[in-house]
Scaffold this active site. Structure first.
Site, PDB file in Angstrom:
ATOM      1  CD  GLU A 103      -2.819  -0.617   2.204  1.00  0.00           C
ATOM      2  OE1 GLU A 103      -2.902  -0.069   3.234  1.00  0.00           O
ATOM      3  OE2 GLU A 103      -3.565  -2.470   2.516  1.00  0.00           O
ATOM      4  CG  PHE A 123      11.183  -4.906   5.478  1.00  0.00           C
ATOM      5  CD1 PHE A 123      10.813  -4.207   4.452  1.00  0.00           C
ATOM      6  CD2 PHE A 123      10.313  -5.144   6.017  1.00  0.00           C
ATOM      7  CE1 PHE A 123       9.779  -3.961   4.474  1.00  0.00           C
ATOM      8  CE2 PHE A 123       8.733  -5.298   6.016  1.00  0.00           C
ATOM      9  CZ  PHE A 123       9.148  -4.345   4.875  1.00  0.00           C
ATOM     10  CE1 TYR A 157      15.362   2.980   7.675  1.00  0.00           C
ATOM     11  CE2 TYR A 157      14.202   0.962   6.166  1.00  0.00           C
ATOM     12  CZ  TYR A 157      16.180   2.531   6.060  1.00  0.00           C
ATOM     13  OH  TYR A 157      16.667   2.684   6.273  1.00  0.00           O
ATOM     14  CB  CYS A 164      -0.706  -7.514   4.999  1.00  0.00           C
ATOM     15  SG  CYS A 164      -1.669  -7.383   3.549  1.00  0.00           S
ATOM     16  CE  LYS A 176      -5.173 -10.259   5.925  1.00  0.00           C
ATOM     17  NZ  LYS A 176      -4.576 -11.409   4.868  1.00  0.00           N
TER      18      LYS A 176
HETATM   19  P1  NAD Z   1     -10.044  -4.863   1.480  1.00  0.00           P
HETATM   20  O1  NAD Z   1     -10.449  -5.247   2.206  1.00  0.00           O
HETATM   21  O2  NAD Z   1      -9.261  -3.567   1.067  1.00  0.00           O
HETATM   22  O3  NAD Z   1     -10.586  -5.225  -0.161  1.00  0.00           O
HETATM   23  C1  NAD Z   1     -11.620  -6.547   0.160  1.00  0.00           C
HETATM   24  C2  NAD Z   1     -12.764  -6.285  -1.038  1.00  0.00           C
HETATM   25  O4  NAD Z   1     -13.742  -7.068  -0.748  1.00  0.00           O
HETATM   26  C3  NAD Z   1     -14.283  -4.718  -0.558  1.00  0.00           C
HETATM   27  O5  NAD Z   1     -14.635  -4.204  -0.903  1.00  0.00           O
HETATM   28  C4  NAD Z   1     -15.372  -5.981   0.193  1.00  0.00           C
HETATM   29  O6  NAD Z   1     -16.442  -5.477  -0.244  1.00  0.00           O
HETATM   30  C5  NAD Z   1     -15.037  -6.835  -1.057  1.00  0.00           C
HETATM   31  N1  NAD Z   1     -15.756  -7.736  -1.090  1.00  0.00           N
HETATM   32  C6  NAD Z   1     -16.412  -8.704  -0.409  1.00  0.00           C
HETATM   33  N2  NAD Z   1     -16.961  -9.853  -0.653  1.00  0.00           N
HETATM   34  C7  NAD Z   1     -17.371 -10.529  -1.338  1.00  0.00           C
HETATM   35  C8  NAD Z   1     -18.349 -10.726  -2.340  1.00  0.00           C
HETATM   36  N3  NAD Z   1     -18.646 -12.126  -2.333  1.00  0.00           N
HETATM   37  N4  NAD Z   1     -17.963 -10.399  -3.571  1.00  0.00           N
HETATM   38  C9  NAD Z   1     -17.281  -9.207  -4.059  1.00  0.00           C
HETATM   39  N5  NAD Z   1     -16.693  -8.848  -3.517  1.00  0.00           N
HETATM   40  C10 NAD Z   1     -16.528  -8.878  -1.666  1.00  0.00           C
HETATM   41  O7  NAD Z   1      -9.365  -5.990   1.040  1.00  0.00           O
HETATM   42  P2  NAD Z   1      -7.568  -5.709   0.045  1.00  0.00           P
HETATM   43  O8  NAD Z   1      -7.230  -4.928   1.192  1.00  0.00           O
HETATM   44  O9  NAD Z   1      -7.928  -5.726  -1.000  1.00  0.00           O
HETATM   45  O10 NAD Z   1      -6.943  -7.930   0.573  1.00  0.00           O
HETATM   46  C11 NAD Z   1      -7.479  -8.224  -0.287  1.00  0.00           C
HETATM   47  C12 NAD Z   1      -6.624  -9.794  -0.035  1.00  0.00           C
HETATM   48  O11 NAD Z   1      -5.519  -9.486  -0.566  1.00  0.00           O
HETATM   49  C13 NAD Z   1      -6.780 -10.144   1.183  1.00  0.00           C
HETATM   50  O12 NAD Z   1      -6.411 -11.428   1.882  1.00  0.00           O
HETATM   51  C14 NAD Z   1      -5.555  -9.540   1.541  1.00  0.00           C
HETATM   52  O13 NAD Z   1      -4.161 -10.157   2.907  1.00  0.00           O
HETATM   53  C15 NAD Z   1      -4.748  -9.593   0.089  1.00  0.00           C
HETATM   54  N6  NAD Z   1      -3.357  -8.907   0.700  1.00  0.00           N
HETATM   55  C16 NAD Z   1      -3.497  -7.668   0.794  1.00  0.00           C
HETATM   56  C17 NAD Z   1      -2.270  -6.186   0.575  1.00  0.00           C
HETATM   57  C18 NAD Z   1      -2.317  -5.015   0.710  1.00  0.00           C
HETATM   58  O14 NAD Z   1      -1.427  -4.207   0.900  1.00  0.00           O
HETATM   59  N7  NAD Z   1      -3.875  -4.287   0.977  1.00  0.00           N
HETATM   60  C19 NAD Z   1      -1.300  -6.741  -0.277  1.00  0.00           C
HETATM   61  C20 NAD Z   1      -1.406  -8.379  -0.693  1.00  0.00           C
HETATM   62  C21 NAD Z   1      -2.423  -8.751  -0.489  1.00  0.00           C
END
Ligand code: NAD
Length: 438
Positions: free
Chosen positions: A158, A255, A257, A266, A269
């Site tokens: 992010e 990494f 720091y 992330c 969890k």
């Molecule tokens: P988030 O919470 O920002 O977004 C998830 C989205 O999924 C939400 O908009 C929600 O409304 C939608 N959603 C939930 N149920 C749904 C359904 N049944 N149908 C359609 N949409 C639905 O999550 P995120 O941060 O984008 O993370 C998503 C995944 O990617 C997680 O498993 C996370 O661990 C992984 N991930 C996140 C990051 C990060 O930096 N945020 C980086 C790498 C991997």
């Protein structure tokens, strides 16, 4: 080529937009109607540098669409990416309810061969579960449409998500059929022009690669935090030690720091879920467990320093907070150590006034009127007994010390990210506390 992306959060929206940028027609699907409405209007509901411009460009070209109807989304698509959240369940394992709901919807909706790609971070074996749910729904429909599974964990950060997606260090893909591998290769070819590798492997290995990567990064953070705490006790300076070890090419300087513990949506969890996965196999990941324990301790490093400075009494002390997001360049406050500190301060009876360049709205949703929201960084420290710097936004790096001295009641700085020069701060008459700076 046409694909669908289910879930338009930090990962799904970036994935969909970046694929559209390469000429692919992408339909993004979300159950959140409000989000879909905003996205259709070209508004990005999250703070992510560079995303809105790219998203609008692709909407205008007709390559990027949004819907809440999964059936519409996957019509004629060659691949569907599942990018919904996998929050921690009560026992620490990843909660797969969103992923499995999507699987059910896919099973009810597909009309032709498709590759079902899991991009969400999911434990080993999830791909098989998703496959079984889709197959069950197809059977209910009396349909034997062929589909393949693929695992394609996401490593974007992010704050630099677009850049990371366009120029990935590597792409990890787990597949079990050549057809699926071919489609994935075609999709990712435009992102490989910088010669970074695309790594094909079996699905289980791809699933575990993501957790292992995050656990490794979390390990480095907990390690350097522990060494920093030791530096504090011994009167050494972690910033020298960090450089001293980081210049060893076997260790590297990234990494390393020290700070107030890792947070975000992330690491906490994923570390928990990996520990749980091992436990389910009757195995104890002792190093990873220690990493988590050290992080729990580290989250309270600043409150301990504050308590010590104020002789165990923070009642009615006015504390200015710079930074609410779990890191700079994002509005994400999930598991943010700033929010953790604020809750501790409130519990001790302190008054908090906070400022963040991007995360004020998110913080308001979480903290309501329990704190005061400042209009700017210097407003946050008006009449303050101390400043706690919690997120290393660039605009906090070179503060106006004269202005700070004039505004603050007591000249005390708690630097949770070690971004200030202690000598300079002390010369300006402030009391300075960093992490591991002796
Ligand atoms: P988030 O919470 O920002 O977004 C998830 C989205 O999924 C939400 O908009 C929600 O409304 C939608 N959603 C939930 N149920 C749904 C359904 N049944 N149908 C359609 N949409 C639905 O999550 P995120 O941060 O984008 O993370 C998503 C995944 O990617 C997680 O498993 C996370 O661990 C992984 N991930 C996140 C990051 C990060 O930096 N945020 C980086 C790498 C991997």
């Amino acid at each position: 080529m046409k694909i669908a992306v289910i879930g338009t959060g930090y990962v799904g929206l970036v994935t969909g937009t970046c694929f559209a940028e390469t000429g692919v027609t992408v339909t993004c699907v979300d159950v959140d109607d409000n989000k879909i409405r905003l996205l259709k209007d070209g508004t990005v509901p999250i703070y992510e540098p560079g995303l809105e411009t790219m998203m609008r460009r692709n909407i205008d070209k007709g390559r990027l669409k949004f819907t809440n109807d999964i059936r519409k989304g996957i019509e004629d698509a060659e691949a569907v990416f599942i990018a919904v959240g996998t929050p921690p369940g009560e026992d620490g394992s990843a909660d797969l309810k969103h992923v499995l709901n999507v699987a059910r919807e896919i099973g009810r909706s597909i009309g032709d061969y498709i590759v079902v790609v899991i991009k969400s971070t999911v434990p080993v074996g999830t791909s098989q579960k998703v496959e079984a749910v889709i197959a069950e729904e197809l059977e209910k429909r009396g349909n034997d449409i062929k589909f393949d599974m693929a695992s394609n964990p996401e490593f974007l950060k992010e704050g630099s998500a677009v850049e990371d997606f366009l120029k990935p260090d590597r792409i990890v893909i787990g597949t079990s059929t050549p057809e699926a591998a071919e489609i994935m290769k075609k999709l990712y070819k435009p992102f490989l022009l910088n010669n970074h590798p695309i790594l094909f492997m079996d699905i289980k290995s791809a699933e575990i690669t993501k957790y292992a990567a995050n656990a490794m990064l979390a390990t480095r953070i907990s390690f350097i935090n522990e060494i920093a705490n030791l530096c504090d006790l011994l009167g050494a300076d972690i910033s020298y030690v960090r450089k001293g070890i980081g210049s060893d090419s076997r260790i590297g300087n990234k990494f390393l720091y020290p700070g107030t513990g890792y947070g975000g949506s992330c690491f906490p969890k994923d570390v928990k879920a990996l520990i749980k996965t091992a436990e389910e196999q009757g195995y104890s990941l002792n190093v990873v467990k220690a990493v988590e324990k050290a992080n729990e301790y580290q989250k309270s490093v600043l409150i301990r320093k504050l308590m010590k400075h104020f002789h165990n009494n923070l009642k009615n002390k006015s504390i200015g907070i710079w930074g609410l997001a779990f890191k700079p360049q994002t509005d994400d406050i999930r598991e943010s150590s700033s929010i953790f500190l604020i809750n501790m301060l409130l519990k001790e009876g302190a008054k908090v006034k906070a400022y963040d360049p991007a995360a004020m709205d998110e913080a308001r949703k979480m903290l309501g009127d329990r704190i005061t929201y400042a209009s700017g960084q210097y407003d946050a420290i008006n009449g303050a007994d101390a400043l706690a710097l919690m997120t290393e936004w660039p605009e906090f790096r070179i503060p106006d010390l004269h202005l700070m001295a004039a505004r603050m009641k007591e000249k005390v700085i708690f630097d949770g990210r070690n971004i200030f020069e202690p000598a300079e701060i002390k010369e300006a008459g402030f009391v300075y506390y960093g992490i591991g700076r002796g």
